[in-house]
Design a protein around this motif. Structure first.
Motif, PDB file in Angstrom:
ATOM      1  N   GLU A 123     -22.024 -15.367  98.237  1.00 48.53           N
ATOM      2  CA  GLU A 123     -21.339 -14.889  97.047  1.00 48.53           C
ATOM      3  C   GLU A 123     -21.331 -13.376  96.995  1.00 48.53           C
ATOM      4  OE1 GLU A 123     -23.758 -17.087  94.400  1.00 48.53           O
ATOM      5  OE2 GLU A 123     -22.103 -18.351  93.782  1.00 48.53           O
ATOM      6  N   THR A 124     -22.436 -12.778  97.392  1.00 47.72           N
ATOM      7  CA  THR A 124     -22.527 -11.323  97.352  1.00 47.72           C
ATOM      8  C   THR A 124     -21.512 -10.696  98.294  1.00 47.72           C
ATOM      9  OG1 THR A 124     -24.879 -11.515  96.854  1.00 47.72           O
ATOM     10  CG2 THR A 124     -24.088  -9.380  97.628  1.00 47.72           C
TER      11      THR A 124
ATOM     12  N   SER B  74     -24.923 -16.756  88.183  1.00 48.80           N
ATOM     13  CA  SER B  74     -25.762 -17.850  88.669  1.00 48.80           C
ATOM     14  C   SER B  74     -25.490 -18.076  90.151  1.00 48.80           C
ATOM     15  CB  SER B  74     -25.491 -19.143  87.879  1.00 48.80           C
ATOM     16  OG  SER B  74     -24.151 -19.548  88.033  1.00 48.80           O
ATOM     17  N   ASP B  75     -26.489 -18.573  90.853  1.00 47.73           N
ATOM     18  CA  ASP B  75     -26.260 -18.932  92.248  1.00 47.73           C
ATOM     19  C   ASP B  75     -25.703 -20.353  92.314  1.00 47.73           C
ATOM     20  OD1 ASP B  75     -28.443 -20.661  91.926  1.00 47.73           O
ATOM     21  OD2 ASP B  75     -29.848 -19.174  92.706  1.00 47.73           O
ATOM     22  N   ARG B  76     -25.305 -20.766  93.499  1.00 45.30           N
ATOM     23  CA  ARG B  76     -24.641 -22.064  93.650  1.00 45.30           C
ATOM     24  C   ARG B  76     -25.567 -23.225  93.294  1.00 45.30           C
ATOM     25  NH1 ARG B  76     -20.005 -21.596  96.845  1.00 45.30           N
ATOM     26  NH2 ARG B  76     -20.181 -23.740  97.579  1.00 45.30           N
TER      27      ARG B  76
ATOM     28  N   LYS C 247     -17.228 -23.387  92.599  1.00 43.00           N
ATOM     29  CA  LYS C 247     -17.694 -23.155  93.970  1.00 43.00           C
ATOM     30  C   LYS C 247     -16.560 -23.180  94.991  1.00 43.00           C
ATOM     31  CE  LYS C 247     -22.206 -25.175  92.903  1.00 43.00           C
ATOM     32  NZ  LYS C 247     -23.116 -26.337  93.100  1.00 43.00           N
TER      33      LYS C 247
ATOM     34  N   ARG D 140     -25.976 -23.376  89.260  1.00 36.15           N
ATOM     35  CA  ARG D 140     -24.766 -23.225  88.451  1.00 36.15           C
ATOM     36  C   ARG D 140     -24.470 -24.448  87.593  1.00 36.15           C
ATOM     37  NH1 ARG D 140     -20.050 -20.647  91.645  1.00 36.15           N
ATOM     38  NH2 ARG D 140     -21.750 -19.130  91.777  1.00 36.15           N
TER      39      ARG D 140
ATOM     40  N   SER E  19     -27.906 -14.138  93.331  1.00 37.13           N
ATOM     41  CA  SER E  19     -26.710 -14.675  93.971  1.00 37.13           C
ATOM     42  C   SER E  19     -26.995 -14.881  95.439  1.00 37.13           C
ATOM     43  CB  SER E  19     -25.524 -13.749  93.794  1.00 37.13           C
ATOM     44  OG  SER E  19     -25.792 -12.500  94.381  1.00 37.13           O
ATOM     45  N   THR E  20     -26.304 -15.819  96.038  1.00 40.73           N
ATOM     46  CA  THR E  20     -26.471 -16.090  97.448  1.00 40.73           C
ATOM     47  C   THR E  20     -25.795 -15.013  98.261  1.00 40.73           C
ATOM     48  OG1 THR E  20     -24.459 -17.369  97.485  1.00 40.73           O
ATOM     49  CG2 THR E  20     -26.499 -18.566  97.012  1.00 40.73           C
TER      50      THR E  20
END
Length: 492
Positions: A19-20, A200-202, A415, A205, A15-16
């Motif tokens: 997001e974290t 998932s990361d951005r 997002k 995704r 995760s970015t």
């Protein structure tokens, strides 16, 4: 709980930093005790990372297998009750022969019962699915992957009881309502997409969402092939036992193998007005991340939902028209060609997945969606004038990117909201998708007979024109985003 235990219960996902920092764990109060590992670890620890794709595949297989068989059973039971002994003909009907009034009555009653069953399930799901989606943001995704699958199995068991005991067909509605109370397939859909958003990361995704969309298409194609042939060979009972088995297998897989993607709160309550208030807050304010984007952020959320509604309404409406269109003159397709056409249409899910992956290397996601809409528009225009089998299959081929649109829209919506709002967002999207089925089926089923006298393929042409609306919205929003990014970089 020490650091080792805390790390063990969190999912192994990339995760970015953004997001974290916005995850639920940072939003919880410090005095709330962390749950023990039994809340988030499946009882069977798999040595390889697993995700929710098998859950969605099995659940969709169950739905796609039982839906057409239930309609056919309703036709047969109503025909038996009314004393109609005619059979459906695969070839073109003779226009000089007047329609059988008894057959028309069977068709009308079957259509009405289908409508009652779908409306009953939709009405209950409209209340239950947002409740479960918002609850999953607090209690975790796994319960919402398990409970609706058990509801689908219960629905199939009710249908089997009707078949074994020759009960009135009104019990089909009872089975659908019981499934709706557990969330039905829409809750599974919402939980699976929310799970992918969690894990998932951005950057990845959109493709992860597209994989889930491909699972829907492939399982639907497999169920269509198996269900029709099996029903002809052995009747309705055995296929519906397979529906029960696949629903239970999906629930069992989620229970044994799927690791939790959020940190559950054991004190989270299901029956509370807080969950429906979360839906109102999401769409009235734009969610917890709207402060960064202001009013434009909220407008984007609404506009992307509008685009999703239009695209799915056209898709659902046209899907019902394909069979009616090819059955009559001048195409006069039989069961074999209809099966090949359905297979070609479902293969577009794979070609869309491959095309999306390739185009992402050089294009922004929004332009990939516009390309998918262009592919769909061209294919629909060909369908509207198709008078030969070759031209019809050409239309299927030109639609090779038509399913690249919805993964982009789901990813864009994901997002726009925070990690603690993914469940409620995708629950609302699932309800919108269910509404699209009702609106699309009703709209295009009404337009088709009304326009037969001047252009048989007019509904496809109208659908192509309507798709210019989401294409314009998505392209405009992307241009505005690029302009804002350019202005911000220049200012810095």
């Amino acid at each position: 709980m020490d650091e080792l235990d805390t790390a063990a219960i969190l999912p192994d996902v990339a995760s970015t930093d953004e997001e974290t920092n916005g995850s639920r764990g940072h939003k919880e109060e410090a005095d709330v005790p962390l749950p023990t590992t039994r809340f988030v670890r499946p009882p069977w620890r798999c040595c390889r990372p697993v995700s929710v794709e098998p859950v969605l595949f099995l659940s969709m297989f169950s739905m796609a297998l039982q839906a057409p068989l239930a309609t056919q059973y309703l036709w047969d039971r109503i025909s038996e009750d009314l004393g109609y002994n005619g059979s459906e003909r695969s070839e073109c009907s003779n226009g000089s022969v007047p329609p059988d009034p008894l057959q028309m009555e069977v068709q009308t009653m079957t259509a009405h019962w289908n409508l009652y069953i779908n409306l009953g399930g939709f009405s209950v799901g409209l209340l239950v699915v947002p409740l479960l989606g918002s609850w999953s943001d607090l209690a975790g995704r796994r319960p919402v992957l398990i409970i609706p699958n058990l509801g689908l199995a219960l629905q199939a068991l009710v249908y089997l009881a009707v078949m074994y005991l020759k009960l009135p067909v009104v019990y089909f509605l009872v089975g659908k309502l019981l499934s709706g109370l557990s969330g039905d397939f829409n809750a599974i859909l919402a939980a699976c997409f929310a799970y992918v958003a969690d894990t998932s990361d951005r950057r990845s995704r959109t493709f992860r969402v597209a994989i889930l969309e491909a699972c829907l298409g492939l399982s639907g194609m497999l169920a269509s092939i198996i269900g029709g042939q099996w029903q002809k060979a052995q009747g309705y009972i055995n296929p519906f036992w397979l529906v029960v088995a696949t629903s239970l297998a999906s629930a069992l897989y989620a229970y044994l193998f799927v690791r939790e993607s959020v940190l559950p709160d054991p004190s989270a309550k299901l029956l509370t007005s807080r969950h429906h208030k979360a839906v109102w807050h999401l769409f009235s304010t734009g969610g917890s991340t709207s402060e960064a984007g202001g009013r434009f952020h909220r407008y984007k959320l609404w506009l992307y939902v509008l685009c999703f509604f239009i695209v799915m309404t056209v898709h659902m409406g046209c899907r019902d028209m394909y069979v009616l269109y090819v059955l009559s003159s001048p195409l006069c397709w039989g069961p074999a060609l209809i099966g090949y056409g359905s297979a070609a249409q479902n293969l577009d899910y794979l070609s869309s997945l491959l095309g999306l992956k390739i185009m992402q290397r050089c294009l922004e996601d929004s332009w990939v969606a516009v390309a998918g809409l262009a592919s769909n528009i061209i294919g629909l225009v060909v369908f509207s004038v198709a008078d030969t089998t070759q031209l019809m299959f050409t239309g299927y081929g030109l639609c090779f990117l038509f399913m690249a649109v919805t993964p982009v829209l789901r990813s864009k919506l994901s997002k726009l909201v925070g990690p603690s709002e993914q469940g409620v967002l995708f629950a609302c999207v699932a309800c919108v998708q269910s509404l699209c089925y009702l609106v699309g089926s009703g709209l295009f089923s009404s337009i088709y007979p009304a326009t037969l006298h001047f252009m048989k393929g007019f509904p496809f042409l109208l659908a192509a024109i309507i798709l210019f609306i989401p294409a314009g919205i998505i392209g405009t929003l992307q241009c505005l985003d690029q302009r804002r990014e350019h202005r911000d970089s220049t200012t810095c």
